[in-house]
Design an enzyme around this catalytic site. Sequence first.
Site, PDB file in Angstrom:
ATOM      1  N   GLY A 186      35.388  36.957  36.767  1.00  0.00           N
ATOM      2  CA  GLY A 186      36.717  36.423  37.444  1.00  0.00           C
ATOM      3  C   GLY A 186      37.031  37.438  38.476  1.00  0.00           C
ATOM      4  O   GLY A 186      37.596  37.040  39.555  1.00  0.00           O
ATOM      5  N   ASP A 187      36.869  38.942  38.369  1.00  0.00           N
ATOM      6  CA  ASP A 187      37.155  40.125  39.237  1.00  0.00           C
ATOM      7  C   ASP A 187      36.299  41.068  39.124  1.00  0.00           C
ATOM      8  O   ASP A 187      36.771  42.380  38.947  1.00  0.00           O
ATOM      9  CB  ASP A 187      38.730  40.313  38.851  1.00  0.00           C
ATOM     10  CG  ASP A 187      39.174  41.240  40.187  1.00  0.00           C
ATOM     11  OD1 ASP A 187      38.717  41.257  41.262  1.00  0.00           O
ATOM     12  OD2 ASP A 187      40.377  41.935  39.913  1.00  0.00           O
ATOM     13  N   ALA A 188      35.026  40.759  39.287  1.00  0.00           N
ATOM     14  CA  ALA A 188      33.759  41.717  39.112  1.00  0.00           C
ATOM     15  C   ALA A 188      33.759  42.514  40.200  1.00  0.00           C
ATOM     16  O   ALA A 188      32.498  42.741  40.967  1.00  0.00           O
ATOM     17  CB  ALA A 188      32.669  40.911  38.978  1.00  0.00           C
ATOM     18  N   ASN A 189      34.672  43.433  40.668  1.00  0.00           N
ATOM     19  CA  ASN A 189      34.540  44.292  41.818  1.00  0.00           C
ATOM     20  C   ASN A 189      34.256  45.812  41.328  1.00  0.00           C
ATOM     21  O   ASN A 189      34.425  45.875  40.065  1.00  0.00           O
ATOM     22  CB  ASN A 189      35.711  44.404  42.666  1.00  0.00           C
ATOM     23  CG  ASN A 189      36.962  45.105  42.049  1.00  0.00           C
ATOM     24  OD1 ASN A 189      36.998  46.168  41.835  1.00  0.00           O
ATOM     25  ND2 ASN A 189      37.814  44.039  41.563  1.00  0.00           N
TER      26      ASN A 189
END
Length: 294
Positions: A186-189
Site C-alpha cells: 500500500g505504501d511501497a516507497n
Amino acid sequence: MWPTEQDWRASVPRLLRDAVARWDLRVGAPFGGGSISHVLPVTTPDGRDAVLKLSFPHREAEHEAAALARWDGDGAVRLLAVDPDDPFVFLLERCDPGTRLSDRVDLPAAERLRTAAELLGGLWAAGVPDTDPFERLTDVAAGWADLLEERMRAVAPPFDPGLVRRGAELLRALPVGARRTVVVHGDANPGNVLAAGRSPWLVIDPTPMVGDPAYDLGPLLAQVDDPFRTADPTATVRARTALLADVTGEPVGRIAAWCTARAVESALWSVSRGALGDGRDAMARAAVTDRLAD
C-alpha cells in the site's frame, strides 16, 4: 470515528506510559522523521532490542499490525506484540542498521528497484487469508475516482480533462481486471525499505489492502530517484517498468497504467490543498506513464 491529530498528540504521553508498563520496556530517544506516528527504540525485559510504534489512528493505518502478522517477518519487519485494546500500539523487531533504501544513493537505481520489487513479490506470495480485515482496493480506488472527479469540477485546475478522465477510468477498471489478488503493501516507497540484520532488507509501514499487486509498484518506479527529470523520461520510465515487470511478472502496461492513475489522483489531491505546482508536476508524470500504459 478517528481522533483529531491534536487530540492524539495530546494522548501520546499516556499511551507511551501504558505501553512501557504493559511490556516492561526500557525506552530510548524517539526516532526522527515520523509525521503521524511516534516511534521509539526500546529494550524488552529479556534484553531484546525492539521498536515501539504509536500510530495516529486513521483509516490507512488501521490494519498495519494485521498485515505484519500475516507476513510473519518474511520480507517485512516482524510484529512482536500488539496492545489488545489498541491496534495502533505495537512492538516490532528493530532493524539494524536501519538505513533506508531511499538513502542508498550509492546504489544504482536499477539495483534499488530490483531489491524492493523482490521483497514485494515475497509479500504477495503469502496470499490472502480466508478471513481478513483489509479494505478492498476495488472499493478504495473507485472512491478515489469519484473524489478526483468532484475535485476537478470544484477546483477546475488547468489540467488536460482527457487525462483526468483517463485517470478516473483506470482507477475504476484496473482493480476489477486484476490477474491475481494479494495483500498489497500500500505504501511501497523506498523510504519504507530498511537494511536489517537477519535479512539484507525488510519493508516497514504497510497500509494494506487486498487487490492488484501492480498497484504497489508506482512509488518504487518514481521515488528511487526522479526518472521524470532525466534527459529522456519516457525511455527511463520504459526501462524501469520493464525491470519491474521482469522481477514481478506484472505486465509493463499494467504497471504504467497504475502509475498514471495514481499520478492523476495525486494531482487532484494536491490542487484541493492549494498546491497547483505539485498538481502540474503529477499530471506531467501521468502524461509520460500513460504513453506506456495498456
